[in-house]
Design a protein around this motif. Sequence first.
Motif, PDB file in Angstrom:
ATOM      1  N   ASP A 465       0.829  -1.214   0.000  1.00  0.00           N
ATOM      2  CA  ASP A 465       0.000   0.000   0.000  1.00  0.00           C
ATOM      3  C   ASP A 465       0.856   1.255   0.000  1.00  0.00           C
ATOM      4  O   ASP A 465       0.495   2.266  -0.613  1.00  0.00           O
ATOM      5  N   ALA A 466       2.006   1.200   0.690  1.00  0.00           N
ATOM      6  CA  ALA A 466       2.905   2.356   0.698  1.00  0.00           C
ATOM      7  C   ALA A 466       3.429   2.640  -0.703  1.00  0.00           C
ATOM      8  O   ALA A 466       3.521   3.798  -1.131  1.00  0.00           O
ATOM      9  N   ARG A 468       1.911   1.702  -3.504  1.00  0.00           N
ATOM     10  CA  ARG A 468       0.777   2.123  -4.336  1.00  0.00           C
ATOM     11  C   ARG A 468       0.333   3.540  -4.019  1.00  0.00           C
ATOM     12  O   ARG A 468      -0.356   4.171  -4.822  1.00  0.00           O
ATOM     13  N   GLY A 469       0.713   4.035  -2.847  1.00  0.00           N
ATOM     14  CA  GLY A 469       0.390   5.417  -2.530  1.00  0.00           C
ATOM     15  C   GLY A 469       1.149   6.409  -3.387  1.00  0.00           C
ATOM     16  O   GLY A 469       0.753   7.578  -3.493  1.00  0.00           O
ATOM     17  N   LEU A 470       2.228   5.956  -4.001  1.00  0.00           N
ATOM     18  CA  LEU A 470       3.030   6.831  -4.857  1.00  0.00           C
ATOM     19  C   LEU A 470       2.649   6.711  -6.326  1.00  0.00           C
ATOM     20  O   LEU A 470       2.839   7.656  -7.094  1.00  0.00           O
ATOM     21  N   THR A 471       2.146   5.536  -6.721  1.00  0.00           N
ATOM     22  CA  THR A 471       1.805   5.334  -8.127  1.00  0.00           C
ATOM     23  C   THR A 471       0.833   4.166  -8.254  1.00  0.00           C
ATOM     24  O   THR A 471       0.781   3.298  -7.380  1.00  0.00           O
ATOM     25  N   ASP A 472       0.092   4.164  -9.348  1.00  0.00           N
ATOM     26  CA  ASP A 472      -0.826   3.062  -9.635  1.00  0.00           C
ATOM     27  C   ASP A 472      -0.237   2.071 -10.632  1.00  0.00           C
ATOM     28  O   ASP A 472      -0.840   1.028 -10.890  1.00  0.00           O
ATOM     29  N   VAL A 477       5.181  -0.084  -8.836  1.00  0.00           N
ATOM     30  CA  VAL A 477       4.882  -0.562  -7.483  1.00  0.00           C
ATOM     31  C   VAL A 477       5.784  -1.741  -7.136  1.00  0.00           C
ATOM     32  O   VAL A 477       6.341  -1.814  -6.033  1.00  0.00           O
ATOM     33  N   THR A 481       8.621  -1.830  -4.228  1.00  0.00           N
ATOM     34  CA  THR A 481       8.516  -2.852  -3.191  1.00  0.00           C
ATOM     35  C   THR A 481       9.796  -3.678  -3.106  1.00  0.00           C
ATOM     36  O   THR A 481      10.282  -3.986  -2.009  1.00  0.00           O
TER      37      THR A 481
END
Length: 674
Positions: A465-466, A468-472, A477, A481
Motif C-alpha cells: 500500500d505504501a 501504491r500510494g506513490l503510483t498506480d 509498485v 517494493t
Amino acid sequence: MTVGVGSGGGVTVPSEEELAEYEQERPARRLRPALGRVISVWCAIISVGVLVQVFAPLPQGTQFYLVIFLAAILPITLLCYRGFRVPAFINPFKARSHDDPGMADWILALVALAVCVYPLFDFDGYLERRQAPSALDVAAGAVLLILLLEACRRTTGWVLPAFSLVFIAYAYYGGYLPYTWSLSHQGFNFDAIIAQFTMGTAGFYGTPLTVAASYIVLFTIYGAVLDYSGAGKFFIDLSFAVFKRSRTAPGRTVTMAGFLLGTVSGSGTATAVSLGTVSWPILRRAGYPAEPAGGMLAASGIGAILSPPTLGAAAFIIAEFLQVSYLKVLGFAVIPTLLYYLGILLAIEIDARKHKTSAAETSQDSALRLLLRFGYHFLSLFVIIAFMAVDVPPFKAVVYAVIIQFGLSFLDREHRLTGKPLFKALAQGTRSVLPVAATCATAGVIVAVTTQTGLGLNLAEIIVDAARGLTDNHTVVLILTVLLSGFAVLILGLAVPVTASFIIAAVIIAPALINLGVTRPEAYMFIFYYAVLSEVSPPTALAAVATSAITGGKVIPTMWQAWKYTLPAFLVPFAFVLTDNGAHLLGQGSFVGMVWTTVVSMLAVAALAVVTGGWVFVRATWLERAICVPAAALLLYLAPVTITAGICLLLVAVVINLVRRQRQTSAEEGTLAS
C-alpha cells in the motif's frame, strides 16, 4: 591446523578461538582442559545421536526428537558462551588460558535441562493440553523462553532477542490497537502465547529448529570430518597449484580456494579469515594493495556460502518453506553462482592491470599430482549430489558422505580419523551448530507470533500500500517494493546472523513480493542473497572487517572494495523478481531460456565490472563508466527491447574506449619514433 602451500613449508591458519573473533557469532569461552574434554564428550555423543536418528528415528515423532535435541544443546550453549562481556582493559580472563563458567552459568544450564525435558515425562498429555495449558506448563515455557533469549544473546548479541521481545509485546498488546489499524488483532493472553511457543509446531520446535536439528548439524559434522581428514589443506594446496605464472593467478587462486574451502567451513567470514591468513603474503608479493586484497578475500569467502554444493544454512530453510528438495534449491543457485564468480574474475582482471600486479610463485607441486594423490576428497561431495539426484533425502545423503569421508581418511597417514581425530571431528560438528541452534530456536518466537497474529500478511499489505500510494503503475509498485525489501533485508542482516535475518524476512517481507505476483522461489532466493550479502555491506561488513585486520588495510575502504567485487550479486537478484524471464536465472523454464538469459546477464555483469573497476581495454573515463550504468540495468531487465538498448549502450562505451586505446598506442609509437 597448518595448511601447506606446496613444498615450501606450511602456513599457520588461525585457531578456532582466533577464527571465532571474526565470526558473526560471539566467541566461545576458553574452557579449562578438563571441562573442555567433558563438553567435547557431550558434543560427540550428540553428534552420534544425530547420525543414528537419521536411520533409526524416534517412534514418538519429530517434535519429540526436537525437544531432546534442544535439551542437549541449550545447557552446553549456556556453559560454552559467557554471559556478560567484560571490557578488554579490565577483562580478568585476558591473561588466563581458560574462562570457565561460573556458578550462575551452571545453575542456568541445570534449569535449562529441567525445563527442556519437562514435556518428555508426559509428552502426549503435554500436547493435548495445548489449548488449556496448566500453570506448570506456562511456568516451564516462560523459563525456557527466558533461557533461549539469553542463549541467543550470548551467541549472537542482543538484537535478535530484542526483536523477539518486541514481537511478544505485539502479540500481547496488539489487541489494544484501534481495530481500524492494519496491525491490530484480537490479542492473546500470556498463556496462549507461551503455548504457541512451546506446544505448537510454529514456535521453538518449528521449521527453523527442525532444519538446525536435521540438516544443519549434519552438515557441520560433515564439514568437521572433511576438515580433520585433510580436505581443507588439500583444497588450498590445489588452488595454489592450479594458477602459477600470470599476474592474475594470485587473485584467481584466492577465488578458487575460497569456493573450495567454504565447503569445509560453511561460514563466509571464517572462510575469508582462513583464506586471508594463507594467501595475503602471496597477494602482497604480487603487488596487491591491502584494501583491494581484503575486499577480494571477503568476496571469495562470502561466495562460498552462496554457491552449490553446500550453500548456507538458510538454504535448508528455503527447502522446508517451499516443500521442495534441497537439490532443487541447489539448482536455483547454479546460474547466480556463475554470474557471481564471473563478476569477481572480471574485477580481478581489471585490478591486475590497474595495480600492475605480477606473478607470484606459490607451489612446487603440480595440480595433477595433487589431484592424483588427494583428489579423493572430492568424492564425498559428489556423493551428496549423486544421492540427492536419485531422491535420497539430503540428511541421509550427508550421512553417507560422512561415512565415505571417514573411510577415505585412511588413505592419508597424516589425517587418518582414528580415535582422537574422529572424536574431535564429532565434537566440533556439534560445537559449530550451537549458535545456529540458539538462533533458530529463538527465531521461532518471531515465526510463532507472525503465524498467530497474521502479522506477515498485514505487513505485506502495508508495504504494498505504501508503494501504491506513490503510483498506480504495477511495474513501478513492484520496483519500489523490491527496492524497499532489499534495503530492509540488508539492514536486518547488519544486526543479526544470516539465518535469523532470512527467517525474519521470509515471514514478513516475502508475502509482500508474493502478493505482487512474484513466485515463492524467486522471493525466497532474493531474500537469501541479500541476507548473505549483508556480511559484505557497509557499515558493518563483518567479512571485510575480518580481512582488513589480516591485510592491515583501512576498514572502510576494504568494505567498499568488497562491495565492488560483490556488486553483481546485489543486482542480479533483482532480475529474479522484476522480470518475467528472471525465473530462467533460477534454472526454471526451458533450456534455451536459461542459456540466453545467462548470456545476457553475463554482459550485464561485464558492464558492472566496467562501472566499478574503471577499465575496458585501457582505463575507462567517467563518461564510459556512466554509459555502462544504464546498460547494465537495461540488460538485467531481460526484455527484448531493454536488451537491445543495453547492448547498444555497452557497445558505445566499448568503442569509445577502443578508439582511445588506439590513439594512445599511436601517440606512444610516435613518441618512440621521434
